[in-house]
Structures are given as structure tokens and as C-alpha cells.
Design an enzyme around this catalytic site. Structure first.
Site, short mmCIF file in Angstrom:
data_model
loop_
_atom_site.label_atom_id
_atom_site.label_comp_id
_atom_site.label_asym_id
_atom_site.label_seq_id
_atom_site.Cartn_x
_atom_site.Cartn_y
_atom_site.Cartn_z
N TYR A 20 70.68 75.57 70.56
CA TYR A 20 70.03 74.26 70.65
C TYR A 20 70.54 73.36 69.54
O TYR A 20 70.61 73.77 68.38
CB TYR A 20 68.51 74.43 70.51
CG TYR A 20 67.73 73.15 70.64
CD1 TYR A 20 67.71 72.44 71.84
CD2 TYR A 20 66.99 72.63 69.58
CE1 TYR A 20 66.98 71.26 71.97
CE2 TYR A 20 66.25 71.46 69.70
CZ TYR A 20 66.25 70.78 70.90
OH TYR A 20 65.53 69.62 71.02
N ASP A 79 75.88 74.16 63.04
CA ASP A 79 74.56 73.54 63.10
C ASP A 79 73.62 74.43 62.28
O ASP A 79 73.13 75.44 62.78
CB ASP A 79 74.11 73.41 64.55
CG ASP A 79 72.69 72.85 64.64
OD1 ASP A 79 72.07 72.65 63.59
OD2 ASP A 79 72.22 72.62 65.77
N LYS A 135 65.10 70.21 59.26
CA LYS A 135 64.03 71.15 58.91
C LYS A 135 63.85 71.29 57.38
O LYS A 135 63.35 70.37 56.76
CB LYS A 135 64.25 72.48 59.62
CG LYS A 135 64.26 72.22 61.16
CD LYS A 135 64.14 73.42 62.04
CE LYS A 135 63.86 72.98 63.47
NZ LYS A 135 64.91 73.22 64.43
C1 LIG Z 1 65.46 72.17 65.46
C2 LIG Z 1 66.91 72.20 65.69
C3 LIG Z 1 67.62 71.04 66.02
C4 LIG Z 1 66.94 69.73 66.32
O1 LIG Z 1 66.29 69.19 65.22
P1 LIG Z 1 65.14 68.11 65.47
O2 LIG Z 1 64.74 67.71 64.09
O3 LIG Z 1 64.08 68.80 66.24
O4 LIG Z 1 65.74 66.99 66.23
C5 LIG Z 1 69.00 71.11 66.09
N1 LIG Z 1 69.65 72.27 65.87
C6 LIG Z 1 68.99 73.40 65.56
C7 LIG Z 1 69.78 74.64 65.29
C8 LIG Z 1 67.61 73.40 65.49
O5 LIG Z 1 66.98 74.55 65.22
#
Ligand SMILES: *Cc1c(COP(=O)(O)O)cnc(C)c1O
Length: 428
Positions: free
Chosen positions: A144, A239, A267
Site C-alpha cells: 500500500y 516506502d 506516520k
Molecule cells: C499508511 C501508509 C501509507 C499512506 O499514508 P497516509 O498517511 O495514510 O496517506 C503509504 N504507505 C505505507 C507503507 C503506509 O503504511
């Protein structure tokens, strides 16, 4: 436990908010039942609107690595708020957090702050495309990277839970530039690169996957990606929205010794306020406006409250690097405890763990990619989820999610959790 007021509040919310929530997984659709409305949180605990106390293993999906309402973060935000909450002008604070982040993370010279992980990943890909002058990207099934169009192709947790791996609204034109590979499968990536020679701008990967449960990379996987990227003039994007400042001060780059070209954060870096960021060596970052041609902007980017929270969080992590070891030990303790009681009760399961991330899958086979993650028994998970909730333990309301361990958890909390798993296991 009773959730009377939560139920009422959810009914009210449903009238004016689609599905009653501002982010889909919160709605409990994958597990059934009514979402719990939170009133407050402190340390390892959530307190809901019905007066229940829950031990929190989601921690706002990762950010609250030091526990809820962590005092230095709260104080930093309060003090900043008194001085004005947004200016749309540069502040010294932005340089302070940027300098600290750059000092903690290997292999980056410059960082730009945005407002979410989604924005970070979206901007990183645009930058990679602008820099390489190529269009296509490779992403992995089950990873994601936020909800921007290019990524909503088999996008992990939320999207999968709702059975819409490819969201309507994403045009065929956009989707055709996103190539899909299997996690931990280098051959698959190699084939895609061969079939799309000189067209691939970047490979974006969760270097430890956290959105289909927790799936660490196989030995050699990240190294292999690095090599293929270098050989084919492709940028490697890590990411680290979930793993950054969580698995180590320098994230998975530090753990694996593999250098990414661009790194995305979110995060933890915001200390619980809406923050994302992306970073790279200067040559790449200087390609961004106003220095370079790739446009990227944000009215609230670098917001003083968000930067104050993030800076307080990073300072806490930077000044006590033993945190990461401590978190890992707690997670291992939980792992061993859960493993023991599930085995004693003849439950079929697999546990994945790295650092302070852990996931329990109700399947006997190793979980190494999206396909194996999707094989888990969802009916057992639902029962497990509600059983745990009833014991006062809040885990993510989806079988595709990781549990996040916070430093605020005591060993008493962990023992309490293991006893709860034992009780629930007897009912599965
Ligand atoms: C949570 C998450 C996102 C998206 O971040 P948001 O602040 O919810 O837009 C992107 N990449 C990873 C790996 C994530 O865990």
C-alpha cells in the site's frame, strides 16, 4: 463490554459521513460489528465513549510508537499553537526537523515535508518520473502506498478488505503505467523490466511489507531490486511510511544496508499529526520546484504544529536509540507467548515479526507475499478479533493488518494480552 454509545454515535455519523468514517478500514466492515468511538488515549490504552479501556495494538496505524499523548509531543504542540497555527511562510522549525531527519536516515541529503503518506508516495513517483523521463512504475501486489490513482492496483489492506483491488475512478490510462509484481519475487520483477525496456521510472516497495500483515523481505530481495534498478536506470523508492523511524532510526535502509534512491515517510515522523515526507540525495531532490521542473506544493506543508510534534518525536527516538531494541524485545515476548497458547489450543497459524511489527495469520503456510497472506482463514480471524475486543484488546479490524508495538506497553500488558489470546483460542 458494552458499546452502546459507540453504536449511537456511529448511527449519527453514518447520516453525514459516507459509511460513518473518514477512512474505510475504521468501519469494521471486514469483521462485522460497530466501530468503537474513542474519547481519549494515554500510553498504551484507549478509552472509548462507553468508558471501556482497551490495550491498543494499532496505535493510530503506527505513529504512536511511544504511546498515546506522549508528553513532549503534546507540550510541543500546545506551545506552538499559542504562537499561531499556520503561516504559509518558512519557519526555522522546518529546517530543524529536516536536519534531524537527514542526520538519522542514511543516504539522504534533503527532505520535503507534505501532509500524509499518500502525498509523499505520490510526489516521490512524480519526481522519479520527472528525473528519469520515463512513465511506468512497478509496484508489488499487497503493498500500500496511499490512495492516489497510480497505486490503487492491488493495494493491500483497506482496498483488498473491500474487494476492490482496482478502484473505479482510476482511469485505464493511469492503470496501464502501473506494473504489478509479486512481493519477494525477483524473477517476476526481472521479467517486467525486460518486457518494458527503458520505460520504467521507478520501483516502489515497502521494504518490509506492513499492509498485508507484516512480511519481511526474503534474504537478497532488496539487494536484488537495488541491482536491477542500478543496471536499468530505474529509481528505487522505499516506502518507509510504516517502517521509517520504527524499525530503526534509519529505517530499513539502515537495517538492510540497501540504499534506496527516494525514501517516503509518514506516520511516526509526524508524532501523530498529519505529516508525510520524501527524501533523496541532493541531485534528485533538486529536481523539485522551485529549483527544478517537477512541481509539488502544499498550503499546510511544514505546518508548525505538525513539525513541532514530529520534531519532538524524532528527538525522543534519536536521543534514546535503545528504544528500538526494547520494542523488539517486547514484540518477541508477545510473539513467544501467543505462539505457545495458540499451539496448546491446536490453532493453525503463522506469525510474522520484525522489530516492533507483528502479524498473526490463521494459516499453516509461510506468509511471504500477497497470495499467501490472502489464504488465511478470515472466519477465524473475525472470531479472534471480536474475542480479543471483548477481552479489552484492540487489534486492527482486518486480517491484512500488522500489530504495532508501542514503548508504552508494559510486560504486564503483554501478559494480559497473551492470557486474552489463550482465552479466545479456546473459543475458536
Ligand atoms: C499508511 C501508509 C501509507 C499512506 O499514508 P497516509 O498517511 O495514510 O496517506 C503509504 N504507505 C505505507 C507503507 C503506509 O503504511
Amino acid at each position: 463490554m458494552l458499546y452502546k454509545r459507540s453504536s449511537q454515535l456511529f448511527a449519527e455519523a453514518e447520516k453525514v459521513i459516507p459509511g460513518g468514517v473518514n477512512s474505510p478500514v475504521r468501519a469494521f466492515k471486514a469483521v462485522g460489528g460497530t466501530p468503537i468511538f474513542v474519547k481519549s488515549a494515554k500510553g498504551a490504552y484507549l478509552y472509548d465513549e462507553d468508558g471501556n479501556r482497551l490495550i491498543d495494538y494499532i496505535n493510530s496505524w503506527g505513529p504512536m510508537i511511544l504511546g498515546h499523548a506522549y508528553q513532549p509531543v503534546v507540550e510541543a504542540v500546545i506551545e506552538k499553537a499559542k504562537l499561531g497555527t499556520s503561516f504559509g511562510m518558512p519557519t526555522e522549525l522546518e529546517t530543524q526537523i529536516a536536519a534531524l531527519a537527514v542526520s538519522m536516515v542514511p543516504n539522504i541529503d534533503k527532505i520535503r515535508f507534505v501532509n500524509s503518506g499518500t502525498e509523499a508516495c505520490m510526489s516521490a513517483v512524480r519526481l522519479a518520473r520527472g528525473f528519469t523521463k520515463k512513465d511506468k512504475i512497478i509496484k508489488f501486489a499487497g503493498c500500500y502506498h496511499g490512495h492516489s490513482d497510480s497505486f490503487l492496483i492491488q493495494a493491500g489492506s483497506g482496498a483488498i478488505t473491500f474487494g476492490s483491488p482496482n478502484s473505479p475512478g482510476v482511469t485505464a490510462g493511469t492503470a496501464k503505467d502501473t506494473l504489478l509484481a509479486n512481493y519477494n519475487d525477483l524473477e517476476n520483477v526481472s521479467t517486467l523490466i525486460e518486457a518494458n525496456k527503458n520505460e520504467i521510472a521507478c520501483i516502489i516497495v515497502e521494504p518490509v511489507a506492513g499492509n498485508m500483515g507484516c512480511i519481511p523481505p526474503n534474504i537478497g530481495f532488496l539487494e536484488g531490486l537495488r541491482q536491477m534498478c542500478t543496471e536499468n536506470n530505474i529509481l528505487l523508492i522505499f516506502d518507509e511510511v510504516m517502517t521509517g523511524f520504527r524499525l530503526a532510526a534509519g529505517g530499513v535502509q539502515e537495517l538492510s544496508n540497501v540504499n534506496a534512491d527516494i525514501v517516503c515517510f509518514g506516520k511516526v515522523i509526524g508524532g501523530g499529526l498529519p505529516v508525510g515526507a520524501f527524501a533523496a540525495r541532493a541531485e534528485i531532490m533538486n529536481y523539485l520546484a522551485p529549483l527544478g521542473p517537477v512541481y509539488q506544493a502544499g498550503t499546510l506543508s511544514g505546518n508548525p504544529l505538525a513539525m513541532a510534534a514530529g520534531l519532538a518525536m524524532l528527538k525522543a527516538l534519536d536521543s534514546d536509540r535503545a528504544i528500538f531494541k526494547r520494542l523488539e524485545e517486547k514484540t518477541q515476548y508477545l510473539h513467544e507467548g501467543i505462539e505457545k497458547v495458540l499451539k496448546e489450543n491446536n490453532i493453525i497459524f503463522t506469525i510474522n515479526r520484525i522489530g516492533s511489527m507483528i502479524s498473526v495469520h490463521f494459516d499453516a503456510d509461510p506468509v511471504v507475499d500477497f497470495k499467501s497472506a490472502a489464504k488465511g482463514d478470515n472466519e477465524i480471524f473475525k472470531k479472534f478479533f471480536h474475542g480479543m475486543l471483548n477481552e479489552g484488546i484492540y487489534i486492527a479490524p482486518s486480517a491484512y493488518e500488522t500489530w504495532f508495538i508501542t514503548d508504552a506497553l508494559s510486560y504486564e500488558d503483554l501478559d494480559f494480552t497473551i492470557r486474552a489470546v489463550e482465552k479466545v483460542a479456546k473459543t475458536l
